[in-house]
Design a protein around this motif. Structure first.
Motif, PDB file in Angstrom:
ATOM      1  N   GLY A  76       1.018  22.199   8.664  1.00  0.00           N
ATOM      2  CA  GLY A  76       0.779  21.059   9.532  1.00  0.00           C
ATOM      3  C   GLY A  76       0.980  19.720   8.855  1.00  0.00           C
ATOM      4  O   GLY A  76       0.385  18.719   9.266  1.00  0.00           O
ATOM      5  N   TRP A  77       1.804  19.676   7.816  1.00  0.00           N
ATOM      6  CA  TRP A  77       2.085  18.460   7.037  1.00  0.00           C
ATOM      7  C   TRP A  77       0.838  17.902   6.341  1.00  0.00           C
ATOM      8  O   TRP A  77       0.871  16.801   5.805  1.00  0.00           O
ATOM      9  N   GLU A  78      -0.274  18.664   6.320  1.00  0.00           N
ATOM     10  CA  GLU A  78      -1.520  18.116   5.782  1.00  0.00           C
ATOM     11  C   GLU A  78      -2.223  19.010   4.767  1.00  0.00           C
ATOM     12  O   GLU A  78      -3.211  18.590   4.157  1.00  0.00           O
ATOM     13  N   ARG A  79      -1.753  20.242   4.563  1.00  0.00           N
ATOM     14  CA  ARG A  79      -2.507  21.148   3.695  1.00  0.00           C
ATOM     15  C   ARG A  79      -1.618  22.307   3.246  1.00  0.00           C
ATOM     16  O   ARG A  79      -0.432  22.307   3.495  1.00  0.00           O
ATOM     17  N   ILE A 197       0.322  15.950  14.551  1.00  0.00           N
ATOM     18  CA  ILE A 197       1.526  15.127  14.681  1.00  0.00           C
ATOM     19  C   ILE A 197       1.173  13.650  14.629  1.00  0.00           C
ATOM     20  O   ILE A 197       1.882  12.845  14.010  1.00  0.00           O
ATOM     21  N   ARG A 198       0.068  13.287  15.232  1.00  0.00           N
ATOM     22  CA  ARG A 198      -0.342  11.873  15.242  1.00  0.00           C
ATOM     23  C   ARG A 198      -0.589  11.368  13.818  1.00  0.00           C
ATOM     24  O   ARG A 198      -0.165  10.276  13.444  1.00  0.00           O
ATOM     25  N   GLN A 199      -1.273  12.170  13.004  1.00  0.00           N
ATOM     26  CA  GLN A 199      -1.550  11.696  11.645  1.00  0.00           C
ATOM     27  C   GLN A 199      -0.320  11.803  10.753  1.00  0.00           C
ATOM     28  O   GLN A 199      -0.173  11.048   9.785  1.00  0.00           O
ATOM     29  N   PHE A 200       0.590  12.719  11.068  1.00  0.00           N
ATOM     30  CA  PHE A 200       1.835  12.829  10.315  1.00  0.00           C
ATOM     31  C   PHE A 200       2.752  11.637  10.584  1.00  0.00           C
ATOM     32  O   PHE A 200       3.325  11.046   9.654  1.00  0.00           O
ATOM     33  N   LEU A 201       2.858  11.237  11.860  1.00  0.00           N
ATOM     34  CA  LEU A 201       3.783  10.165  12.230  1.00  0.00           C
ATOM     35  C   LEU A 201       3.129   8.789  12.239  1.00  0.00           C
ATOM     36  O   LEU A 201       3.831   7.773  12.295  1.00  0.00           O
ATOM     37  N   GLY A 202       1.793   8.739  12.215  1.00  0.00           N
ATOM     38  CA  GLY A 202       1.116   7.456  12.105  1.00  0.00           C
ATOM     39  C   GLY A 202       0.801   6.772  13.406  1.00  0.00           C
ATOM     40  O   GLY A 202       0.571   5.552  13.420  1.00  0.00           O
ATOM     41  N   GLY A 203       0.750   7.528  14.515  1.00  0.00           N
ATOM     42  CA  GLY A 203       0.400   6.909  15.783  1.00  0.00           C
ATOM     43  C   GLY A 203       0.671   7.821  16.955  1.00  0.00           C
ATOM     44  O   GLY A 203       1.147   8.950  16.806  1.00  0.00           O
ATOM     45  N   ASP A 204       0.366   7.330  18.153  1.00  0.00           N
ATOM     46  CA  ASP A 204       0.565   8.080  19.386  1.00  0.00           C
ATOM     47  C   ASP A 204       2.008   7.964  19.870  1.00  0.00           C
ATOM     48  O   ASP A 204       2.699   6.971  19.599  1.00  0.00           O
TER      49      ASP A 204
END
Length: 295
Positions: A76-79, A197-204
């Motif tokens: 998930g691009w985070e872990r 996806i929101r935290q990966f791309l930096g917004g809605d």
């Protein structure tokens, strides 16, 4: 090999008949069986990079320059970490491939396109050290699962474009000659603004639609896109199988060679844990495409 891996391999064998292979090749390939050596914890990021990044390098026992594979984990691009891909790295290395199994920067601390830049410098690292490690610079592929599949796919399609994401670390040396993508989220616009996806791309999505589009591999496909082998769980509820089907359809529109290995009775995680047969088919695919090397 641990018990969990043995169980996963047994399950993979039992489920191997529960799959469909679209555009499966008629010909078979000769698959080598090679020994290999491993060096862990190599730092591949430049000295001035925002975060020090490591990789494990697997080198086959072969006198000839080896084809190489950039291997990228999911999470998930985070872990997660490159350890998830160790079994695939060992499989590929045992079949004659040099493998660079990498870590990359995580969201939300590092937002897109940081992760793409990490992959681009990893590809540049392989090209720059091809002589030192006896690699074939004309036969470097990429293999990823889930978010890793997204990143290797984006790496490949961007390298053939004039998009700003191709600078400053992209270009010809960042283009894989073939790609294996498992559980691929191909069009991030279709997922709305979920947390990952929101935290990966930096917004809605509604606030930064251009970023969602730019980060979606399906939007960058051209006739110059390299061949793809896609594998996906037919019952994947996290990344629906239509992501792979739609991506392959777009590849076909541009006359790009592709295969789709659809794994029935499996979801997102189980399609990775029981991916043994898919990885075998993917290995055959990579062998075919790295044998077609330019002079």
């Amino acid at each position: 090999m641990d018990v969990n891996r043995l169980l996963a391999l047994a399950a993979s064998t039992l489920l191997s008949a529960c799959a469909s292979h679209l555009n499966a090749p008629a010909e078979t390939v000769s698959v080598p069986d090679t020994g290999f050596r491993t060096t862990t914890g190599i730092t591949y990021s430049p000295d001035n990079w925002p975060q020090e990044l490591q990789a494990d390098l697997y080198l086959p026992d072969s006198p000839d320059p080896a084809p190489a594979v950039l291997l990228v984990h999911g999470g998930g691009w985070e872990r997660r970490s490159r350890k998830d891909m160790t079994w695939i790295a060992e499989h590929l290395a045992g079949r004659g491939f040099a493998v660079m199994n990498i870590d990359y920067r995580f969201a939300p601390e590092h937002t897109f396109p940081a992760q793409l830049h990490d992959l681009q410098i990893a590809m540049n690292w392989l090209h720059a050290r091809a002589g030192a490690y006896n690699l074939d610079r004309n036969a470097i592929s990429a293999f990823g699962f889930s978010s890793g599949a997204h990143l290797v796919s984006l790496l490949a399609v961007i390298a053939e474009s004039q998009h700003p994401l191709n600078q400053p670390h992209g270009g010809a040396d960042a283009r894989p000659v073939a790609v294996v993508a498992g559980g691929l989220p191909a069009d991030l616009r279709t997922f709305g603004s979920g947390k990952l996806i929101r935290q990966f791309l930096g917004g809605d999505l509604q606030d930064i639609p251009g970023v969602y589009e730019a980060a979606s591999p399906i939007t960058h496909i051209t006739a110059g896109t390299p061949p793809f082998f896609l594998f996906h769980g037919a019952q994947d509820m996290l990344v629906p199988a239509d992501q792979a089907r739609d991506f392959r359809a777009r590849l076909a529109e541009h006359h790009v060679e592709s295969e789709l290995y659809l794994m029935h009775l499996r979801g997102h995680i189980t399609s990775f844990l029981t991916a043994g047969n898919a990885v075998e088919k993917a290995t055959d695919f990579l062998i075919r495409h790295t044998e077609k090397r330019p002079e």
